[in-house]
Scaffold this motif. Sequence first.
Motif, PDB file in Angstrom:
ATOM      1  N   GLU A  59       0.858  -1.189   0.000  1.00 24.74           N
ATOM      2  CA  GLU A  59       0.000   0.000   0.000  1.00 24.74           C
ATOM      3  C   GLU A  59       0.895   1.240   0.000  1.00 24.74           C
ATOM      4  N   SER A  60       0.792   2.036  -1.032  1.00 28.90           N
ATOM      5  CA  SER A  60       1.615   3.246  -1.143  1.00 28.90           C
ATOM      6  C   SER A  60       0.940   4.395  -0.402  1.00 28.90           C
ATOM      7  N   ASP A  61       1.675   5.492  -0.248  1.00 28.55           N
ATOM      8  CA  ASP A  61       1.079   6.694   0.335  1.00 28.55           C
ATOM      9  C   ASP A  61      -0.105   7.149  -0.510  1.00 28.55           C
ATOM     10  N   SER A  62       0.036   7.036  -1.818  1.00 34.15           N
ATOM     11  CA  SER A  62      -1.034   7.414  -2.739  1.00 34.15           C
ATOM     12  C   SER A  62      -2.266   6.510  -2.552  1.00 34.15           C
ATOM     13  N   ASP A  63      -2.039   5.211  -2.406  1.00 33.31           N
ATOM     14  CA  ASP A  63      -3.153   4.280  -2.142  1.00 33.31           C
ATOM     15  C   ASP A  63      -3.878   4.679  -0.861  1.00 33.31           C
ATOM     16  N   PHE A  64      -3.100   4.981   0.175  1.00 30.37           N
ATOM     17  CA  PHE A  64      -3.714   5.366   1.449  1.00 30.37           C
ATOM     18  C   PHE A  64      -4.500   6.669   1.303  1.00 30.37           C
ATOM     19  N   MET A  68      -8.411   7.751   2.293  1.00 32.89           N
ATOM     20  CA  MET A  68      -8.841   8.974   2.980  1.00 32.89           C
ATOM     21  C   MET A  68      -9.874   9.729   2.131  1.00 32.89           C
ATOM     22  N   ASN A  69      -9.651   9.769   0.817  1.00 42.52           N
ATOM     23  CA  ASN A  69     -10.569  10.485  -0.074  1.00 42.52           C
ATOM     24  C   ASN A  69     -11.956   9.859  -0.099  1.00 42.52           C
ATOM     25  N   GLU A 106       0.584   4.848  12.014  1.00 43.79           N
ATOM     26  CA  GLU A 106       0.365   6.251  11.627  1.00 43.79           C
ATOM     27  C   GLU A 106      -0.854   6.387  10.725  1.00 43.79           C
ATOM     28  N   ARG A 107      -0.960   5.499   9.743  1.00 38.24           N
ATOM     29  CA  ARG A 107      -2.090   5.552   8.807  1.00 38.24           C
ATOM     30  C   ARG A 107      -3.408   5.285   9.530  1.00 38.24           C
ATOM     31  N   LEU A 108      -3.396   4.303  10.407  1.00 41.22           N
ATOM     32  CA  LEU A 108      -4.614   3.999  11.145  1.00 41.22           C
ATOM     33  C   LEU A 108      -5.041   5.188  12.002  1.00 41.22           C
ATOM     34  N   ALA A 109      -4.101   5.821  12.670  1.00 38.22           N
ATOM     35  CA  ALA A 109      -4.423   6.984  13.502  1.00 38.22           C
ATOM     36  C   ALA A 109      -4.994   8.121  12.659  1.00 38.22           C
ATOM     37  N   LYS A 110      -4.416   8.345  11.497  1.00 41.27           N
ATOM     38  CA  LYS A 110      -4.886   9.415  10.608  1.00 41.27           C
ATOM     39  C   LYS A 110      -6.299   9.114  10.095  1.00 41.27           C
TER      40      LYS A 110
END
Length: 185
Positions: A59-64, A68-69, A106-110
């Motif tokens: 999973e890339s930053d872009s995928d993440f 979010m989107n 970090e991703r989960l928290a965001k």
Amino acid sequence: EPKLLPFLNMPIQSGSQNVLKRMNRPYSLELYNDIIRKLRIARPDIQISSDFIVGFPDESDSDFEETMNIARQVGYINSYSFKYSPRPHTAAALMPNQIPENIKAERLAKLDSLLNEIQREFNLGCIGKTLSCLLEGPDKTGRHLVYRTPFMQQCIVEYRDNAPELANIEISDANKASLRGKFSD
């Protein structure tokens, strides 16, 4: 559509078509969004909840960001989100580019922060409304009753003997986790 309740769980798992493909999910984001669009035409007050997995292998930053989107776009009023964790003898556990634990955290928290804010805003928007709620039972203290709104929110009211199973409750307060109200009889 009167047969359709105003709340539905529609698990998306990820907002990235690339991640969904690696997860072997048979649906596309286009189909998912089309179903939500049709639901909202049939029942304009419908609210959606979902399930998310962050940190799936590669999973890339872009995928993440795509996850979010879609969370912003749909405005999920409730969700369950988790960090991906490898399970023995699964294809995903053997995939390259496993995401480090700190990045998953970090991703989960965001994501959770965004989803909690959406849920809190929806709950605050219920203040002043009267909702038909279903009795669950007394709370742990026995001083309050717990009801569920049509959107599956927990609604707490003062205890009343012989409380109705289905009651109209005027919402007077809200936070991220629950609503408070009073019987509107």
